[in-house]
Design a protein around this motif. Structure first.
Motif, PDB file in Angstrom:
ATOM      1  N   ALA A  63       0.418  -1.352   0.150  1.00 43.21           N
ATOM      2  CA  ALA A  63       0.073   0.115   0.597  1.00 43.21           C
ATOM      3  C   ALA A  63       0.345   1.046   0.396  1.00 43.21           C
ATOM      4  O   ALA A  63       1.020   1.950   0.869  1.00 43.21           O
ATOM      5  CB  ALA A  63      -1.242  -0.254   1.513  1.00 43.21           C
ATOM      6  N   VAL A  64       2.017   1.182  -1.378  1.00 44.23           N
ATOM      7  CA  VAL A  64       2.392   2.429  -0.517  1.00 44.23           C
ATOM      8  C   VAL A  64       2.678   3.629  -2.142  1.00 44.23           C
ATOM      9  O   VAL A  64       3.024   4.788  -2.229  1.00 44.23           O
ATOM     10  CB  VAL A  64       4.247   2.129  -1.429  1.00 44.23           C
ATOM     11  CG1 VAL A  64       4.887   0.673  -0.602  1.00 44.23           C
ATOM     12  CG2 VAL A  64       4.325   2.170  -3.191  1.00 44.23           C
ATOM     13  N   SER A  73       8.611   0.572   2.623  1.00 45.61           N
ATOM     14  CA  SER A  73       8.949  -0.386   4.097  1.00 45.61           C
ATOM     15  C   SER A  73       7.924  -1.336   4.251  1.00 45.61           C
ATOM     16  O   SER A  73       6.697  -1.008   3.869  1.00 45.61           O
ATOM     17  CB  SER A  73       8.631   0.559   5.160  1.00 45.61           C
ATOM     18  OG  SER A  73       8.739  -0.241   5.993  1.00 45.61           O
ATOM     19  N   PRO A  74       8.134  -2.635   4.185  1.00 46.91           N
ATOM     20  CA  PRO A  74       7.338  -3.608   4.410  1.00 46.91           C
ATOM     21  C   PRO A  74       6.796  -3.133   5.685  1.00 46.91           C
ATOM     22  O   PRO A  74       6.160  -4.372   6.220  1.00 46.91           O
ATOM     23  CB  PRO A  74       8.802  -5.145   4.178  1.00 46.91           C
ATOM     24  CG  PRO A  74       9.376  -3.606   4.536  1.00 46.91           C
ATOM     25  CD  PRO A  74       9.826  -2.649   4.180  1.00 46.91           C
ATOM     26  N   PHE A 325       3.094  -7.360 -18.078  1.00 46.79           N
ATOM     27  CA  PHE A 325       4.283  -6.107 -17.524  1.00 46.79           C
ATOM     28  C   PHE A 325       3.872  -4.730 -16.993  1.00 46.79           C
ATOM     29  O   PHE A 325       3.135  -4.681 -17.694  1.00 46.79           O
ATOM     30  CB  PHE A 325       5.029  -6.302 -19.116  1.00 46.79           C
ATOM     31  CG  PHE A 325       4.934  -4.864 -20.295  1.00 46.79           C
ATOM     32  CD1 PHE A 325       5.293  -4.298 -19.693  1.00 46.79           C
ATOM     33  CD2 PHE A 325       4.476  -5.122 -20.948  1.00 46.79           C
ATOM     34  CE1 PHE A 325       5.070  -2.736 -21.248  1.00 46.79           C
ATOM     35  CE2 PHE A 325       3.780  -4.463 -22.305  1.00 46.79           C
ATOM     36  CZ  PHE A 325       4.322  -3.509 -22.057  1.00 46.79           C
ATOM     37  N   ILE A 326       4.938  -4.236 -16.829  1.00 45.75           N
ATOM     38  CA  ILE A 326       4.718  -3.286 -16.009  1.00 45.75           C
ATOM     39  C   ILE A 326       5.697  -1.819 -16.715  1.00 45.75           C
ATOM     40  O   ILE A 326       5.125  -0.830 -17.290  1.00 45.75           O
ATOM     41  CB  ILE A 326       5.114  -3.144 -14.516  1.00 45.75           C
ATOM     42  CG1 ILE A 326       4.373  -4.057 -13.462  1.00 45.75           C
ATOM     43  CG2 ILE A 326       4.708  -1.809 -13.603  1.00 45.75           C
ATOM     44  CD1 ILE A 326       5.007  -4.310 -12.511  1.00 45.75           C
ATOM     45  N   PRO A 350      -1.660  -1.272  -5.877  1.00 41.14           N
ATOM     46  CA  PRO A 350      -1.095  -0.032  -4.732  1.00 41.14           C
ATOM     47  C   PRO A 350       0.354  -0.405  -4.701  1.00 41.14           C
ATOM     48  O   PRO A 350       0.836   0.052  -3.238  1.00 41.14           O
ATOM     49  CB  PRO A 350      -2.025   0.801  -4.007  1.00 41.14           C
ATOM     50  CG  PRO A 350      -2.567  -0.812  -3.533  1.00 41.14           C
ATOM     51  CD  PRO A 350      -2.658  -1.527  -4.791  1.00 41.14           C
ATOM     52  N   HIS A 351       0.554  -1.783  -4.929  1.00 44.07           N
ATOM     53  CA  HIS A 351       1.673  -2.043  -4.259  1.00 44.07           C
ATOM     54  C   HIS A 351       3.622  -1.205  -4.846  1.00 44.07           C
ATOM     55  O   HIS A 351       2.936  -0.064  -5.816  1.00 44.07           O
ATOM     56  CB  HIS A 351       2.298  -3.589  -5.617  1.00 44.07           C
ATOM     57  CG  HIS A 351       1.303  -4.290  -4.453  1.00 44.07           C
ATOM     58  ND1 HIS A 351       1.332  -5.675  -5.194  1.00 44.07           N
ATOM     59  CD2 HIS A 351       0.179  -4.827  -3.624  1.00 44.07           C
ATOM     60  CE1 HIS A 351       0.317  -6.422  -3.835  1.00 44.07           C
ATOM     61  NE2 HIS A 351      -0.050  -5.272  -3.274  1.00 44.07           N
ATOM     62  N   SER A 352       4.429  -1.772  -4.614  1.00 40.20           N
ATOM     63  CA  SER A 352       5.870  -1.152  -4.370  1.00 40.20           C
ATOM     64  C   SER A 352       6.376  -0.614  -5.686  1.00 40.20           C
ATOM     65  O   SER A 352       7.365  -0.239  -6.061  1.00 40.20           O
ATOM     66  CB  SER A 352       6.586  -0.876  -3.314  1.00 40.20           C
ATOM     67  OG  SER A 352       6.894  -3.004  -3.886  1.00 40.20           O
TER      68      SER A 352
END
Length: 400
Positions: A63-64, A73-74, A325-326, A350-352
């Protein structure tokens, strides 16, 4: 809006994620079982999902959005610390509009990428109802809140293929377009797609019959990439696409595509730059080793006596496999080998790894040199066709 016949200002992301709001199971499980269903519990400054004997915090890297890379941060985060688009559909649509995302397919978070949390549960009757509750929420509430903006992806009860088929048929009738599957079931303690007892055949038949795309997200084996026991984390993370290549190879050399000619699979968040090499290597291996394998000779327990002598591996890939792919300039450079019809874009919100809020700009920069018809396929056309999805009319973007 571009001045050409193709609208290249919007994309469809086939890999995003939703942080389930606290009401998903509490609103849909019978009152006498509600306390045992997944619930979000606050204890001081900490917040965790509680289910059976588990207490599961939310990883901060999930959720970054809205943060800079320096802030990633994890460490566990609470919902109050997240951008609302992580869990609220209306807020998600606003964020999609800002980033040029016309439609989105979202994988689950608390259940994990293919519903592993419910497979691991002790009470399988309750777990089945939790699977059904999640799917009803995904289709009716998350996707139903904004027609044409979300592609419905469902999970299944992994522990019982008869129940899984029933759930596939039920959700397909409600509008599901994708089925979450695992890249490799072996680490979960389940049969693989190579199982001699054909464990997954009924599920894959149902997916094919109901035209659900089998979507396999990297990490859906519940394992992390591991080069060596002491390899740096970032080295392992960078190496992670090798698992996706293994998934593709297993499927290409299996007989599932021959048995189910309409079956389609999507390799989510696995990138595409590796595809040309592994297709080439697969052909080399097949052309040189198929003869002794077809005779039934074994090598350290490997090889079967029913190896077909006429597999066209590249045609199998073109007919059945879709890479996602991103950011992958190496893959786009090899588009002639991969095929423009077999590539789709992702934003990973919303991932890193997400490109939000610059999703459409990042995507277009990678493919700007390609013909506009090809750009359109990658941005949205291939996803629309594969998932049988008609997106909403694009809204007016701010500043457009």
């Amino acid at each position: 809006m571009t001045s050409t016949e193709y609208d290249l200002d919007w994309l469809i992301s086939v890999d995003d994620h939703v942080l389930e709001p606290p009401n998903v199971w509490q609103d849909r499980i019978a009152a006498n079982d509600r306390d045992r269903a997944p619930k979000l519990v606050r204890d001081g400054d900490a917040e965790t999902w509680v289910y059976e004997n588990r207490s599961v915090p939310t990883n901060g890297l999930s959720a970054v959005v809205g943060k800079s890379a320096e802030e990633f941060s994890p460490e566990a985060v609470t919902y109050a610390e997240m951008r609302p688009g992580c869990y609220d559909a209306a807020a998600r649509v606003e964020d999609m509009n800002e980033a040029g995302i016309l439609a989105s397919l979202s994988f689950p978070s608390f259940p994990r990428f293919c519903g592993q949390i419910f497979y691991e549960a002790q009470d399988k009757d309750l777990a089945l109802r939790c699977v059904q509750a999640y799917n009803d929420w995904m289709i009716d509430e998350w996707c139903g809140s904004a027609p044409g903006r979300f592609i419905p992806l469902v999970i299944m009860p992994l522990w019982d293929t008869t129940l899984a088929v029933t759930e596939i048929e039920r959700t397909a009738a409600k509008g599901a377009r994708g089925l979450a599957f695992s890249e490799n079931f072996e680490p979960l303690g389940l049969p693989t797609i190579n199982d001699p007892n054909r464990y997954w055949d009924p599920v894959l038949q149902a997916a094919s019959d109901n035209e659900l795309v089998v979507c396999m997200h990297v990490g859906s084996s519940s394992t992390l990439p591991n080069i060596a026991s002491d390899a740096p984390f970032m080295a392992n993370l960078a190496w992670g696409a090798t698992r996706t290549s293994g998934t593709m190879l297993q499927w290409l050399f299996s007989d599932h595509f021959a048995k189910l000619p309409n079956l389609k699979i999507a390799l989510s968040e696995g990138n595409i730059g590796w595809i040309p090499y592994f297709l080439e290597r697969a052909e080399q291996v097949y052309n040189k080793q198929r003869f002794w394998a077809a005779r039934g000779v074994t090598y350290e327990g490997h090889a079967a006596s029913d190896v077909p002598m006429d597999i066209d591996l590249r045609q199998r890939f073109r007919d059945h496999v879709f890479g996602c792919f991103i950011e992958d300039e190496s893959g786009i450079a090899a588009i002639d080998v991969i095929g423009e019809n077999n590539i789709m874009i992702e934003t990973d919100y919303p991932h890193s790894d997400s490109t939000w809020p610059n999703c459409i700009e990042v995507a277009k920069k990678q493919i700007a040199h390609l013909p506009e018809a090809t750009q359109y396929k990658i941005l949205r056309g291939n996803a629309e066709k594969l998932f049988r999805f008609t997106p909403a009319v694009p809204p007016t973007r701010a500043g457009a």
